[in-house]
Design a protein around this motif. Sequence first.
Motif, PDB file in Angstrom:
ATOM      1  N   ASN A   1      12.867   4.418   1.948  1.00  0.00           N
ATOM      2  CA  ASN A   1      13.600   3.849   2.894  1.00  0.00           C
ATOM      3  C   ASN A   1      13.046   3.103   3.969  1.00  0.00           C
ATOM      4  N   LYS A   2      11.947   3.526   4.662  1.00  0.00           N
ATOM      5  CA  LYS A   2      11.337   2.582   5.409  1.00  0.00           C
ATOM      6  C   LYS A   2      10.702   1.427   5.107  1.00  0.00           C
ATOM      7  N   ILE A   3      10.043   1.573   3.687  1.00  0.00           N
ATOM      8  CA  ILE A   3       9.507   0.340   3.153  1.00  0.00           C
ATOM      9  C   ILE A   3      10.590  -0.781   3.006  1.00  0.00           C
TER      10      ILE A   3
ATOM     11  N   GLY B   1       1.063  -1.101  -0.053  1.00  0.00           N
ATOM     12  CA  GLY B   1      -0.003  -0.125  -0.065  1.00  0.00           C
ATOM     13  C   GLY B   1       0.812   1.168   0.072  1.00  0.00           C
ATOM     14  N   TRP B   2       1.888   1.192   0.871  1.00  0.00           N
ATOM     15  CA  TRP B   2       2.672   2.328   0.837  1.00  0.00           C
ATOM     16  C   TRP B   2       3.424   2.616  -0.328  1.00  0.00           C
ATOM     17  N   ARG B   3       3.933   1.422  -1.063  1.00  0.00           N
ATOM     18  CA  ARG B   3       4.801   1.584  -2.239  1.00  0.00           C
ATOM     19  C   ARG B   3       3.844   2.521  -3.478  1.00  0.00           C
TER      20      ARG B   3
ATOM     21  N   ALA C   1       6.414  22.222   0.900  1.00  0.00           N
ATOM     22  CA  ALA C   1       5.762  21.100   0.025  1.00  0.00           C
ATOM     23  C   ALA C   1       4.078  21.099  -0.212  1.00  0.00           C
ATOM     24  N   PHE C   2       3.643  21.397   0.974  1.00  0.00           N
ATOM     25  CA  PHE C   2       1.946  21.520   0.667  1.00  0.00           C
ATOM     26  C   PHE C   2       1.728  22.971  -0.263  1.00  0.00           C
ATOM     27  N   TYR C   3       2.776  24.026  -0.130  1.00  0.00           N
ATOM     28  CA  TYR C   3       2.464  25.165  -0.982  1.00  0.00           C
ATOM     29  C   TYR C   3       2.481  24.832  -2.391  1.00  0.00           C
ATOM     30  N   VAL C   4       3.206  23.864  -2.779  1.00  0.00           N
ATOM     31  CA  VAL C   4       3.356  23.657  -4.173  1.00  0.00           C
ATOM     32  C   VAL C   4       2.581  22.435  -4.619  1.00  0.00           C
ATOM     33  N   LEU C   5       1.671  21.977  -3.786  1.00  0.00           N
ATOM     34  CA  LEU C   5       0.743  20.815  -4.239  1.00  0.00           C
ATOM     35  C   LEU C   5      -0.212  21.376  -5.365  1.00  0.00           C
ATOM     36  N   PRO C   6      -0.262  20.520  -6.383  1.00  0.00           N
ATOM     37  CA  PRO C   6      -1.339  20.779  -7.416  1.00  0.00           C
ATOM     38  C   PRO C   6      -2.640  21.005  -6.612  1.00  0.00           C
TER      39      PRO C   6
ATOM     40  N   ARG D   1      -2.065   8.099   9.629  1.00  0.00           N
ATOM     41  CA  ARG D   1      -3.121   8.868  10.097  1.00  0.00           C
ATOM     42  C   ARG D   1      -3.210  10.120   9.639  1.00  0.00           C
ATOM     43  N   TRP D   2      -2.097  10.714   8.998  1.00  0.00           N
ATOM     44  CA  TRP D   2      -2.067  12.148   8.090  1.00  0.00           C
ATOM     45  C   TRP D   2      -3.087  11.744   7.052  1.00  0.00           C
ATOM     46  N   LEU D   3      -2.899  10.554   6.287  1.00  0.00           N
ATOM     47  CA  LEU D   3      -3.449  10.125   5.109  1.00  0.00           C
ATOM     48  C   LEU D   3      -5.100   9.936   5.127  1.00  0.00           C
TER      49      LEU D   3
ATOM     50  N   PHE E   1       1.987   7.568  -6.221  1.00  0.00           N
ATOM     51  CA  PHE E   1       1.306   8.131  -6.361  1.00  0.00           C
ATOM     52  C   PHE E   1       1.947   9.808  -6.069  1.00  0.00           C
ATOM     53  N   MET E   2       2.645   9.835  -4.990  1.00  0.00           N
ATOM     54  CA  MET E   2       3.227  11.053  -4.495  1.00  0.00           C
ATOM     55  C   MET E   2       4.128  11.460  -5.604  1.00  0.00           C
ATOM     56  N   ASN E   3       4.899  10.611  -5.951  1.00  0.00           N
ATOM     57  CA  ASN E   3       6.052  11.025  -7.051  1.00  0.00           C
ATOM     58  C   ASN E   3       5.589  11.625  -8.422  1.00  0.00           C
TER      59      ASN E   3
ATOM     60  N   LYS F   1      11.515   9.855  -0.377  1.00  0.00           N
ATOM     61  CA  LYS F   1      12.733   8.897  -0.277  1.00  0.00           C
ATOM     62  C   LYS F   1      12.625   8.580   1.353  1.00  0.00           C
ATOM     63  N   ASP F   2      12.120   9.044   2.313  1.00  0.00           N
ATOM     64  CA  ASP F   2      12.033   8.526   3.349  1.00  0.00           C
ATOM     65  C   ASP F   2      11.245   7.547   3.485  1.00  0.00           C
ATOM     66  N   ALA F   3       9.958   7.648   3.055  1.00  0.00           N
ATOM     67  CA  ALA F   3       8.939   6.526   3.072  1.00  0.00           C
ATOM     68  C   ALA F   3       9.635   5.110   2.350  1.00  0.00           C
TER      69      ALA F   3
ATOM     70  N   LEU G   1       6.373   2.299  12.963  1.00  0.00           N
ATOM     71  CA  LEU G   1       5.641   3.236  13.526  1.00  0.00           C
ATOM     72  C   LEU G   1       5.626   4.599  12.718  1.00  0.00           C
ATOM     73  N   ARG G   2       6.711   4.850  12.310  1.00  0.00           N
ATOM     74  CA  ARG G   2       6.619   6.219  11.308  1.00  0.00           C
ATOM     75  C   ARG G   2       5.713   6.357  10.133  1.00  0.00           C
ATOM     76  N   LEU G   3       5.546   5.075   9.615  1.00  0.00           N
ATOM     77  CA  LEU G   3       4.538   4.945   8.546  1.00  0.00           C
ATOM     78  C   LEU G   3       3.279   5.013   9.189  1.00  0.00           C
TER      79      LEU G   3
ATOM     80  N   HIS H   1       5.060  15.017  15.555  1.00  0.00           N
ATOM     81  CA  HIS H   1       6.284  13.861  15.781  1.00  0.00           C
ATOM     82  C   HIS H   1       7.431  14.730  15.061  1.00  0.00           C
ATOM     83  N   HIS H   2       7.477  15.688  14.466  1.00  0.00           N
ATOM     84  CA  HIS H   2       8.413  16.100  13.378  1.00  0.00           C
ATOM     85  C   HIS H   2       8.992  17.408  14.194  1.00  0.00           C
ATOM     86  N   PRO H   3      10.563  17.346  14.125  1.00  0.00           N
ATOM     87  CA  PRO H   3      11.190  18.747  14.419  1.00  0.00           C
ATOM     88  C   PRO H   3      10.769  19.965  13.574  1.00  0.00           C
TER      89      PRO H   3
ATOM     90  N   SER I   1       9.562  -2.269  14.459  1.00  0.00           N
ATOM     91  CA  SER I   1       8.640  -1.697  15.263  1.00  0.00           C
ATOM     92  C   SER I   1       8.749  -0.170  15.229  1.00  0.00           C
ATOM     93  N   ARG I   2      10.052   0.433  15.284  1.00  0.00           N
ATOM     94  CA  ARG I   2      10.169   1.760  15.351  1.00  0.00           C
ATOM     95  C   ARG I   2       9.890   2.403  13.836  1.00  0.00           C
ATOM     96  N   THR I   3      10.344   1.378  12.741  1.00  0.00           N
ATOM     97  CA  THR I   3      10.239   1.948  11.337  1.00  0.00           C
ATOM     98  C   THR I   3       8.768   2.010  10.845  1.00  0.00           C
TER      99      THR I   3
HETATM  100  C1  1PZ Z   1       0.541  14.350  -1.398  1.00  0.00           C
HETATM  101  C2  1PZ Z   1       1.288  15.330  -0.471  1.00  0.00           C
HETATM  102  C3  1PZ Z   1       2.307  14.656   0.199  1.00  0.00           C
HETATM  103  C4  1PZ Z   1       2.214  15.405   1.612  1.00  0.00           C
HETATM  104  C5  1PZ Z   1       2.947  14.534   2.575  1.00  0.00           C
HETATM  105  C6  1PZ Z   1       2.779  14.845   4.137  1.00  0.00           C
HETATM  106  C7  1PZ Z   1       3.645  14.596   5.080  1.00  0.00           C
HETATM  107  C8  1PZ Z   1       4.827  15.398   5.284  1.00  0.00           C
HETATM  108  C9  1PZ Z   1       5.979  14.476   5.898  1.00  0.00           C
HETATM  109  C10 1PZ Z   1       7.411  14.900   5.871  1.00  0.00           C
HETATM  110  C11 1PZ Z   1       8.500  14.047   5.780  1.00  0.00           C
HETATM  111  C12 1PZ Z   1       9.700  14.387   5.676  1.00  0.00           C
HETATM  112  C13 1PZ Z   1      10.922  13.458   5.715  1.00  0.00           C
HETATM  113  C14 1PZ Z   1      11.386  12.621   6.592  1.00  0.00           C
HETATM  114  C15 1PZ Z   1      10.907  12.619   8.046  1.00  0.00           C
HETATM  115  C16 1PZ Z   1      11.331  11.686   8.790  1.00  0.00           C
HETATM  116  O1  1PZ Z   1      12.197  12.436   9.595  1.00  0.00           O
HETATM  117  C17 1PZ Z   1      10.150  10.985   9.714  1.00  0.00           C
HETATM  118  C18 1PZ Z   1      10.604  10.457  11.005  1.00  0.00           C
HETATM  119  O2  1PZ Z   1      11.676   9.145  10.779  1.00  0.00           O
HETATM  120  P1  1PZ Z   1      12.929   9.200  11.540  1.00  0.00           P
HETATM  121  O3  1PZ Z   1      13.527  10.306  11.082  1.00  0.00           O
HETATM  122  O4  1PZ Z   1      12.579   9.043  12.806  1.00  0.00           O
HETATM  123  O5  1PZ Z   1      13.435   7.806  10.947  1.00  0.00           O
HETATM  124  N1  1PZ Z   1       9.417  10.128   8.874  1.00  0.00           N
HETATM  125  C19 1PZ Z   1       8.108  10.147   8.856  1.00  0.00           C
HETATM  126  O6  1PZ Z   1       7.646  10.922   9.537  1.00  0.00           O
HETATM  127  C20 1PZ Z   1       7.483   9.342   7.658  1.00  0.00           C
HETATM  128  C21 1PZ Z   1       7.102   9.855   6.623  1.00  0.00           C
HETATM  129  C22 1PZ Z   1       6.548   9.249   5.628  1.00  0.00           C
HETATM  130  C23 1PZ Z   1       5.624  10.462   4.710  1.00  0.00           C
HETATM  131  C24 1PZ Z   1       4.783   9.686   3.869  1.00  0.00           C
HETATM  132  C25 1PZ Z   1       3.668  10.572   3.000  1.00  0.00           C
HETATM  133  C26 1PZ Z   1       2.540   9.816   2.815  1.00  0.00           C
HETATM  134  C27 1PZ Z   1       2.308  10.598   1.338  1.00  0.00           C
HETATM  135  C28 1PZ Z   1       1.191   9.638   0.692  1.00  0.00           C
HETATM  136  C29 1PZ Z   1       0.680  10.511  -0.417  1.00  0.00           C
HETATM  137  C30 1PZ Z   1      -0.689  10.371  -0.902  1.00  0.00           C
END
Ligand code: 1PZ
Length: 215
Positions: free
Chosen positions: A60-62, A36-38, A162-167, A117-119, A43-45, A56-58, A110-112, A150-152, A106-108
């Motif tokens: 990596n975790k996948i 599902g994440w893949r 990134a949100f700002y340039v979302l279509p 929840r955001w999704l 889609f995001m790309n 990239k972060d997603a 947890l990030r997804l 959960h983000h700094p 488990s910790r990996t």
């Molecule tokens: C469709 C528009 C996309 C908007 C996505 C909204 C989420 C913004 C999240 C910004 C993530 C920035 C990159 C890296 C973050 C990592 O530090 C954290 C914590 O991991 P750690 O450092 O502890 O290993 N990673 C995450 O929180 C996972 C983020 C996954 C983002 C997936 C977005 C899903 C998009 C679905 C598109 C429909």
Amino acid sequence: SAVIEEQKFSLQEVLDTFKLCLSENQDVYVEHYVAGWRGLVKFMNSLGNVFTFISKDAVNKIQILVNFLNGENGSHYVTIQSMVKYELDNQLVDLEKRGSHPESGSRTLLRLHRALRWLELFLERLRTSTEDSKTSVMCADAYNESLSQHHPWVIRKAAGMAFYVLPGRPTFFEVMNVGGAEKVVDMLGDAIPMISKVYQITEDLYAQNNLLELP
Ligand code: 1PZ
């Protein structure tokens, strides 16, 4: 054949993958969760290059989870429930601060999970949106209500850009490739409860095991 391979991406298929996540006894299959994440990453790309820092972060975790699944202890990683039990029973999780197991399953996951929840929140806003609703606002509101906690600061800042340039909504719906706005609303109405269910089961599992703040 090439024709089939070139079939256009559809978000419906991606969200359907989350239906496959739940086993009969409400366990969550890691294989389908990751699939599902893949799809979400794909889609995001397709929304533009700016989103690759997020994907990239997603990705990596996948990959971390896929490696566990395909590794020698893969049988313990079939479901999220078995993964958590196996890693806890064998002291494979850093509980207080990152140490000898900085990339546990488990910790990996947890990030997804937090991103799921955001999704969920974002898709629900999209479902109930109107023609003049702004995707950037829906996205930011969903983010501020969930993942941002959960983000700094520096990540929150980058996410905000990134949100700002979302279509806009029309392009967004088009890339989803589900059909007209009505179809999108129907599809989301069908998919969101499944995502919520997977989210809630995972949330309860992590809460019961006191893992919601894993470093
Ligand atoms: C469709 C528009 C996309 C908007 C996505 C909204 C989420 C913004 C999240 C910004 C993530 C920035 C990159 C890296 C973050 C990592 O530090 C954290 C914590 O991991 P750690 O450092 O502890 O290993 N990673 C995450 O929180 C996972 C983020 C996954 C983002 C997936 C977005 C899903 C998009 C679905 C598109 C429909």
